[in-house]
Scaffold this motif. Structure first.
Motif, short mmCIF file in Angstrom:
data_model
loop_
_atom_site.label_atom_id
_atom_site.label_comp_id
_atom_site.label_asym_id
_atom_site.label_seq_id
_atom_site.Cartn_x
_atom_site.Cartn_y
_atom_site.Cartn_z
N ASP A 140 0.79 -1.23 0.00
CA ASP A 140 0.00 0.00 0.00
C ASP A 140 0.82 1.27 0.00
O ASP A 140 0.27 2.36 0.09
N ARG A 141 2.14 1.18 -0.08
CA ARG A 141 2.98 2.37 -0.16
C ARG A 141 4.29 2.01 -0.85
O ARG A 141 4.69 0.85 -0.91
N GLY A 142 4.93 3.06 -1.40
CA GLY A 142 6.19 2.82 -2.07
C GLY A 142 7.27 2.36 -1.11
O GLY A 142 7.33 2.81 0.04
N LEU A 143 8.12 1.45 -1.57
CA LEU A 143 9.18 0.90 -0.75
C LEU A 143 10.50 0.94 -1.51
O LEU A 143 10.52 1.03 -2.73
N THR A 144 11.59 0.85 -0.75
CA THR A 144 12.92 0.77 -1.33
C THR A 144 13.58 -0.53 -0.87
O THR A 144 13.54 -0.86 0.32
N VAL A 145 14.17 -1.26 -1.81
CA VAL A 145 14.87 -2.49 -1.46
C VAL A 145 16.08 -2.15 -0.60
O VAL A 145 16.92 -1.33 -0.98
N ASP A 146 16.16 -2.76 0.57
CA ASP A 146 17.25 -2.49 1.50
C ASP A 146 18.54 -3.11 0.97
O ASP A 146 18.53 -4.09 0.24
N TYR A 171 16.33 -0.49 -5.36
CA TYR A 171 15.28 -0.30 -6.36
C TYR A 171 14.01 0.22 -5.69
O TYR A 171 13.64 -0.22 -4.60
N GLN A 172 13.36 1.17 -6.34
CA GLN A 172 12.13 1.75 -5.82
C GLN A 172 10.93 0.94 -6.31
O GLN A 172 10.78 0.73 -7.52
N ILE A 173 10.10 0.47 -5.37
CA ILE A 173 8.95 -0.36 -5.71
C ILE A 173 7.67 0.44 -5.47
O ILE A 173 7.43 0.91 -4.35
N SER A 174 6.87 0.59 -6.51
CA SER A 174 5.60 1.31 -6.39
C SER A 174 4.51 0.37 -5.89
O SER A 174 4.52 -0.83 -6.21
N VAL A 200 14.76 -7.33 2.76
CA VAL A 200 14.08 -6.25 3.49
C VAL A 200 13.74 -5.13 2.51
O VAL A 200 14.55 -4.75 1.66
N ALA A 201 12.53 -4.60 2.63
CA ALA A 201 12.13 -3.41 1.88
C ALA A 201 11.38 -2.49 2.83
O ALA A 201 10.49 -2.93 3.54
N ALA A 238 18.10 -6.15 -15.81
CA ALA A 238 17.84 -5.06 -14.85
C ALA A 238 16.41 -5.14 -14.34
O ALA A 238 15.52 -5.65 -15.04
N PRO A 239 16.15 -4.68 -13.12
CA PRO A 239 14.79 -4.73 -12.56
C PRO A 239 13.79 -4.02 -13.47
O PRO A 239 14.11 -3.02 -14.11
N ALA A 240 12.59 -4.56 -13.51
CA ALA A 240 11.54 -4.00 -14.35
C ALA A 240 10.19 -4.31 -13.75
O ALA A 240 10.04 -5.26 -12.99
N THR A 241 9.19 -3.51 -14.08
CA THR A 241 7.83 -3.74 -13.60
C THR A 241 7.06 -4.52 -14.66
O THR A 241 7.41 -4.55 -15.83
N SER A 242 5.96 -5.14 -14.19
CA SER A 242 5.14 -5.93 -15.11
C SER A 242 3.68 -5.61 -14.91
O SER A 242 3.31 -4.99 -13.92
#
Length: 242
Positions: A140-146, A171-174, A200-201, A238-242
């Protein structure tokens, strides 16, 4: 009467000793600030997504390799290399030509570590690379991969993920949008037993963040087979969204 003097102080001495003992126990049981704010772990297995409450994590694949490389630096296999007739669509991707496995063996030297034209050479490991491909979805909120993720092994040691330009660190996760990527760990071959991923994120920092602990489910027989015949070069996208 004089002999009774020390006895008059005995209850006080005992009380003080008891208080000191209680203080010592309380200090021993006190939870440190670091422990109070540590990430909250949720354990799981590769067979199903691990839901930490703030994100879900799915392990898509685990690969062992002698070297890793940015998949975008690796030349695509040609029709001639693959033995595919031009004008056919063998992999069903809507495009004519060969199946694209991201790695052209002709671009490598005899050691599998070489000649990638304009791209960078594969990065070889001192031991083995453990590449974990995964998909993460923030709840429910943006996270960053630790950074770094950790790979625990049976003897109690932990190995941190190696931050490469094409891996998932920082990486920033929406929220609500699955993000796929990879983590790479350099591990001595003889230490590789019962590997468990710790991922951890969090938000601004990782205090009280969600942590996924995933036993990668590699049995001794699996590890033996993989370590005896590791992939020469593991392409990492590289990381990508789907």
């Amino acid at each position: 009467m004089a002999g009774k003097g020390p006895l008059r102080h005995a209850p006080t001495v005992l009380l003080c000793a008891g208080l000191l003992a209680l203080i010592g126990v309380a200090q021993h049981l006190e939870i440190s600030f670091t422990d109070r704010t540590a990430p909250i772990a949720t354990s799981g297995s590769p067979e199903e997504p691990v839901d930490t409450g703030t994100f879900t994590l799915t392990v898509d694949d685990v690969r062992l390799a002698a070297a890793v490389a940015d998949a975008s630096d690796l030349p695509e296999e040609t029709d001639a290399d693959a033995g595919v007739d031009p004008g056919t669509d063998p992999d069903g991707d809507g495009e004519d030509g060969a199946v694209d496995d991201g790695l052209d063996p002709a671009a490598l030297d005899d050691d599998g570590a070489g000649l990638l034209g304009d791209g960078g050479a594969p990065l070889e490991a001192e031991g083995l690379w453990v590449v974990v491909d995964l998909t993460v979805t923030a709840t429910d909120r943006g996270l960053t991969v630790d950074t770094p993720a950790l790979l625990d092994v049976a003897d109690g040691l932990s190995y941190g993920s190696v931050g490469l330009d094409y891996t998932m660190e920082n990486y920033q996760i929406s929220p609500g949008i699955p993000a796929s990527g990879s983590l790479a760990f350099e591990v001595p071959q003889e230490r590789l037993e019962d590997p468990t991923l710790r991922f951890v994120a969090g938000g601004i920092d990782s205090r009280l963040a969600g942590e996924a602990k995933v036993d990668l489910g590699l049995e001794e027989s699996d590890l033996d087979a993989m370590t005896n015949d590791p992939v020469e070069v593991a392409p990492i996208s590289a990381p990508a969204t789907s």
